[in-house]
Design an enzyme around this catalytic site. Structure first.
Site, PDB file in Angstrom:
ATOM      1  N   HIS A   1       0.738  -1.444   0.265  1.00  0.00           N
ATOM      2  CA  HIS A   1       0.205   0.052   0.132  1.00  0.00           C
ATOM      3  C   HIS A   1       1.418   1.926  -0.167  1.00  0.00           C
ATOM      4  CE1 HIS A   1      -2.139   3.074   1.832  1.00  0.00           C
ATOM      5  NE2 HIS A   1      -3.732   2.081   1.148  1.00  0.00           N
TER       6      HIS A   1
ATOM      7  N   ASP B   1       2.786  -4.759   8.326  1.00  0.00           N
ATOM      8  CA  ASP B   1       1.849  -4.108   7.407  1.00  0.00           C
ATOM      9  C   ASP B   1       0.747  -5.038   7.943  1.00  0.00           C
ATOM     10  OD1 ASP B   1      -0.234  -2.893   6.891  1.00  0.00           O
ATOM     11  OD2 ASP B   1       0.311  -1.556   5.370  1.00  0.00           O
TER      12      ASP B   1
ATOM     13  N   GLN C   1      -4.159  -5.261   6.782  1.00  0.00           N
ATOM     14  CA  GLN C   1      -5.592  -6.008   6.008  1.00  0.00           C
ATOM     15  C   GLN C   1      -4.990  -7.546   7.051  1.00  0.00           C
ATOM     16  OE1 GLN C   1      -7.995  -5.694   4.331  1.00  0.00           O
ATOM     17  NE2 GLN C   1      -7.060  -3.555   3.624  1.00  0.00           N
TER      18      GLN C   1
ATOM     19  N   LYS D   1     -10.683  -0.515   9.965  1.00  0.00           N
ATOM     20  CA  LYS D   1     -10.764  -2.145   9.300  1.00  0.00           C
ATOM     21  C   LYS D   1     -10.831  -2.941  10.642  1.00  0.00           C
ATOM     22  CE  LYS D   1      -7.083  -0.365   6.042  1.00  0.00           C
ATOM     23  NZ  LYS D   1      -8.237   0.144   4.840  1.00  0.00           N
TER      24      LYS D   1
ATOM     25  N   CYS E   1      -4.797   2.684  -3.886  1.00  0.00           N
ATOM     26  CA  CYS E   1      -3.513   2.886  -2.707  1.00  0.00           C
ATOM     27  C   CYS E   1      -2.202   2.145  -3.235  1.00  0.00           C
ATOM     28  CB  CYS E   1      -3.453   3.302  -0.968  1.00  0.00           C
ATOM     29  SG  CYS E   1      -4.869   4.928  -1.055  1.00  0.00           S
TER      30      CYS E   1
HETATM   31  C1  PLP Z   1      -2.561  -2.770   3.375  1.00  0.00           C
HETATM   32  C2  PLP Z   1      -2.137  -1.875   3.990  1.00  0.00           C
HETATM   33  N1  PLP Z   1      -1.626  -0.999   4.574  1.00  0.00           N
HETATM   34  C3  PLP Z   1      -1.642   0.623   5.160  1.00  0.00           C
HETATM   35  C4  PLP Z   1      -3.083   1.126   5.268  1.00  0.00           C
HETATM   36  C5  PLP Z   1      -3.408   2.307   5.861  1.00  0.00           C
HETATM   37  O1  PLP Z   1      -3.801   2.096   6.281  1.00  0.00           O
HETATM   38  P1  PLP Z   1      -4.430   4.009   7.158  1.00  0.00           P
HETATM   39  O2  PLP Z   1      -5.094   4.574   6.384  1.00  0.00           O
HETATM   40  O3  PLP Z   1      -5.991   3.464   8.136  1.00  0.00           O
HETATM   41  O4  PLP Z   1      -3.384   4.590   7.518  1.00  0.00           O
HETATM   42  C6  PLP Z   1      -4.267   0.215   4.585  1.00  0.00           C
HETATM   43  C7  PLP Z   1      -5.653   0.853   4.251  1.00  0.00           C
HETATM   44  O5  PLP Z   1      -6.546   0.684   3.231  1.00  0.00           O
HETATM   45  C8  PLP Z   1      -3.687  -1.323   3.926  1.00  0.00           C
HETATM   46  O6  PLP Z   1      -4.372  -1.826   3.027  1.00  0.00           O
END
Ligand code: PLP
Length: 417
Positions: free
Chosen positions: A128, A206, A209, A232, A372
């Site tokens: 992401h 990370d 998900q 999430k 993203c």
């Molecule tokens: C794999 C992953 N990492 C990071 C993020 C970023 O999360 P946030 O926008 O809540 O900071 C997301 C959000 O969709 C994500 O799917």
């Protein structure tokens, strides 16, 4: 149907916990955008409301009853989160705004301190943007290099040899996603961390998900740092978690300076508070923390293994059904054991935005776009994909409804092409 019979979750009962599905404007809403954000159960909404209505006060400051109550509730939420991911101590749980802020905290607080010129930061091609851009900025600041571990676009899996090829004596950090939001791929992070540690490389996971969909144990994984977002996981927006091993947090510099994060302030020098508060400058998101604690209670009460099993059945069913639609191309692994709760696909000659708009008119909310993850789209050779993603309240019947609508969309758009 066999799949329905196997389910151990009473989804009808679960759905009643989520008032959004009862709101008249959302009549018959099929919500399939849980990878973007989940809905909130009454239990979370009530806990947030209770804080504001019954004991609203700032934390860690006042000596009066409500201030103590607010502090206790906020710190209790931290304990719940520590237990959820099996951290050794709640000192390792730093409240931040979300996964993005957590990775930025790691890049600033750890990266600026430990990354030297010519060092390498290794990330994967399926990250992401939140796990790309902070490292791009770090390597610019530190004159270091950013390297990518490739994935195979045919199956969405990381190249098996990639780690061996990409790790070098200059690699300082490996930062990778547990589950890809754009491909659905579940990465074998435990084995990857083990291999990286054999070369003394620090690993950030990370888990944005994965945390909402499967049990995650930071000690079992031996993750050095791990991040996720509350929204999430059926919790509020604006709250998330930066986990790191205590020795790493002790060695890191704080990145937010101000009230609460200090031990002592003199005219020209200051010293830092103990963990975890060293990283939490200013008034925190108190309601957010308390709400996230309630969300953790909520998923625990259902059971993360049960949520995970339920969603795996949904993913398996969706993969089978989607692959049966002519003109649909599904991305990522086709094995449900390797596929998290998000399924990305394209429909021949129909732009994902058009498809999502069409489905919206049938009360089906899906995601379309680059998610993203523009480097993933570039690798797949598409500008965007459509994505369905599941939560605890989704059902096989909703997937059937979505597939029928998808077939209708195909027919509708074929008239114009
Ligand atoms: C794999 C992953 N990492 C990071 C993020 C970023 O999360 P946030 O926008 O809540 O900071 C997301 C959000 O969709 C994500 O799917």
């Amino acid at each position: 149907m066999e799949i329905v019979e196997k389910m151990t979750l009473n989804v009808d009962r679960i759905r009643k916990d989520f008032p959004i599905f009862d709101y008249p404007d959302n009549n018959n809403l099929t919500y399939l955008d849980n990878a973007a954000t989940t809905q909130r159960p009454t239990q979370v909404l009530e806990e947030i409301s209770r804080y504001y209505r019954e004991y609203n006060a700032n934390t860690h400051r006042g000596a009066y009853r409500n201030a103590e109550k607010a502090t206790l509730a906020y710190e209790d939420a931290r304990e719940k989160i520590a237990r959820l991911i099996n951290a050794r101590s709640s000192r390792e749980i730093i409240f931040v705004r979300g996964a993005t802020e957590a990775i930025n905290t790691a890049a600033r607080g750890w990266g600026d301190r430990f990354v030297r010129p010519d060092d390498e930061i290794l990330i994967t091609e399926m990250e992401h943007h939140s796990n790309i851009v902070p490292w791009q900025m770090l390597v610019k600041r530190r004159n270091a290099r950013l390297c990518y571990w490739a994935f195979d676009e045919r199956n969405g899996m990381l190249e098996p040899d990639g780690l061996r090829i990409m790790l070098s004596s200059s690699t300082r950090l490996l930062a990778l996603t547990h589950v890809s939001n754009a491909l659905g791929t579940i990465n074998p992070v435990k084995e990857i961390i083990h291999a990286a540690h054999a070369r003394k490389i620090t690993v950030l996971v990370d888990a944005a998900q994965s945390i909402p969909h499967m049990p995650v144990d930071v000690q079992d994984l031996d993750a050095d740092m791990l991040v996720f977002s509350g929204h999430k996981l059926y919790g509020p927006t604006g709250i998330g978690v930066f986990y790191a091993k205590e020795e790493i947090l002790n060695a890191m510099d704080p990145v937010q300076f101000g009230g609460d994060m200090i031990e002592h302030v003199d005219y020209f020098e200051s010293t830092w508070n103990d963990l975890p508060w060293k990283f939490e400058g200013g008034t925190p998101n108190i309601a957010g923390g308390i709400g996230l604690g309630a969300a953790v209670d909520y998923v625990n009460q259902i059971g993360m293994e049960i949520i995970s099993g339920h969603e795996k059945q949904l993913v398996q069913y969706a993969l089978e059904k989607l692959s049966g639609v002519e003109g649909v191309r599904v991305y990522g692994p086709m094995d449900p054991d390797q596929h998290g709760s998000a399924v990305s696909f394209t429909l021949d000659r129909v732009h994902p935005h058009d498809l999502a708009t069409w489905l919206d008119q049938h009360n089906i909310a899906i995601r379309s776009g680059h998610h993203c993850a523009q480097p993933v789209m570039r690798k797949l050779g598409v500008p965007a994909t459509a994505r369905i993603s599941f939560g605890v309240y989704n059902t096989i019947q909703e997937i059937d409804r979505f597939i029928i609508a998808l077939e209708q969309a195909k027919e509708y758009f074929s008239k114009w092409l």
